[in-house]
Enzyme design. Sequence first.
Site, short mmCIF file in Angstrom:
data_model
loop_
_atom_site.label_atom_id
_atom_site.label_comp_id
_atom_site.label_asym_id
_atom_site.label_seq_id
_atom_site.Cartn_x
_atom_site.Cartn_y
_atom_site.Cartn_z
N GLU A 253 -19.81 30.20 -128.58
CA GLU A 253 -19.57 29.89 -129.99
C GLU A 253 -20.03 28.72 -130.37
O GLU A 253 -20.61 27.92 -129.66
CB GLU A 253 -17.87 30.01 -130.33
CG GLU A 253 -17.26 28.97 -129.45
CD GLU A 253 -15.71 28.50 -130.18
OE1 GLU A 253 -15.43 28.75 -131.20
OE2 GLU A 253 -15.08 27.55 -129.76
N GLU A 456 -9.44 29.04 -134.02
CA GLU A 456 -10.19 27.73 -133.15
C GLU A 456 -9.29 27.22 -132.08
O GLU A 456 -8.12 27.10 -132.48
CB GLU A 456 -10.88 26.85 -134.05
CG GLU A 456 -11.80 27.18 -134.85
CD GLU A 456 -12.88 27.84 -134.41
OE1 GLU A 456 -13.57 27.60 -133.42
OE2 GLU A 456 -13.44 29.01 -135.20
#
Length: 565
Positions: A253, A456
């Site tokens: 990511e 996140e």
Amino acid sequence: MLAMSSCLSHCRHHHQVRLHRGAGPDRPWPAAASFATPLRRRAARAHAMSAEAPPGVAPAEPGPGTATQAAILSEMVEDAAVWCAVHGLVVGDRENPRSGTVPGVGLVHAPVSLLPARFPTSFWKQALELAPLFNELVDRVSLDGEFLQESLSRQVLYSVWCSSDIHVELRFRLPPSTIDSQRIVCHAKLVTLNFKRNSVLCYLTKQVDDFTARLLEIHEKMMAINKKEDIRLGLHRSDYMLDSETNSLLQIELNTISTSFPGLGSLVSELHRNLLIQYGKVLGLDSERIPRNWASSQFADALARAWSEYNNDSAVVMMVVQPEERNMKTLAQVEAEGKINTDGTLVVDGRIVSVVYFRAGYSPNDYPSEAEWKARLLMEESSAIKCPSISYHLVGTKKIQQELAKPNVLERFLDNKEDIAKLRKSFAGLWSLDNEEIVKSAIEKPDLFVLKPQREGGGNNIYGHDLRDTLVKLQKEQGESLAAYILMQRIFPKASLTPLVRGGVCFEDLTISELGIYGGYLRNKDKVIVNNPSGYLMRTKVSSSNEGGVATGFAVLDSVYLTDE
Ligand code: ADP
Ligand code: MG
């Protein structure tokens, strides 16, 4: 006399500490040094051979231990712990109730690996080369508000061309009383009217998820007032794993907000260099093979340069943090103490803020009430440089990562074909849940995929049986929640036996590693002031754990040992 060998076999990327005696390293010392108890070793080996273990894992052949080697290793562990304490490689100790409330109290050395992780130089160079390309990509994508809105919401119900039709459409479809200039609530869904030239696009937005919808709302408000950010600062980190199946470097990511550990990551590299300067001879390892890591000073430099571009000597850099930290402001404090002057300047507690650096704001937990959202909007509306701006934040979402991996999307943002090819090469398989074929494959073979929600900070991904169950459930519901997830190809790095140190105790386990390359980016209008790889973070986790967070307790901090393989 002790001689040494650095690694058990080519398939392990951490250094197995194995000491030798006599003239040649191929005469193994009868006692390979290891901290693992026989029981633990058996467990690690059993895991390596189990069906769940990533491909490429060969179990170690443990040797018996000797007192001398055990003594050296415990000396290393002690040295490491002392080094951490002296150099500030410490974190709050959760077991101490006063930790986090009284400065300087309740600290413990950060969880670390005792030795750096082996990493091939070729992949290292590739990862460094990608950093400025990803920085530039983030910047370009951030300027395309429509792309962000369209990708993160699900959309177009109808479009109307020609302004005379607008009222007819709206009166017909929506009760006028609910009209709120640009945005309308219709059947509990968000409808966005997007006035462009003399046309109107009317989106019926399926919200990706409530949290992302709130971020999108701020972003949309900025679009509505045509807010421009001339000075743009990004402190990013692109994370990778080496996939053993394809022998390639694949991106996990891209983080654009609150990228963690530039400070402690730099220190771990120094810790390992120091240990190898001291013990390298005996281990057969060269401290010079650990790349220098200036992440903390490079990020600090980028922040300072942003401050300088803002060009107001009396302005401050403000860090926005989660509660129970010090010398900074929480979102709630910004809401209570902040205002915007008529010229757009952000003033908090009487001080002009030139740069807002977010170490909070990436998780729904950071917004327990409307006050925090108000603070976020206030900062966004101001002329302060935001690191990140709402656009940069949204570019870092997993949904955008998946959209960028679609064919021909990178071409929308970048011109250089070679750069595009380099970026694309690092993309793993990424799919939206609209793709029925992939969803079917993932239900059949869940171990080959990772299901990721728009979150996140670790601990949110779904694997294995849970992945299958979740997909089946989502399919049955056929609701909007499908849009709140992406599917990703599971990456299988090679595993190695690694000595890990946590809470002063050393233990050995099978681990896999994830490399993060920090990237600093600063521009003022057309002038790019900073665009560099800015240090790195290696995180190593027990291979049986799916998640990788250090703060969440899944991983330890690590550094890189460059190899020629
Ligand atoms: P977060 O925003 O929570 O950090 P990540 O995408 O980085 O989300 O996923 C968290 C962790 O899950 C990673 O650090 C990594 O250990 C693991 N992970 C994520 N994606 C994959 C993947 N495609 N293959 C294997 N492991 C993965
Ligand atoms: Mg991550």
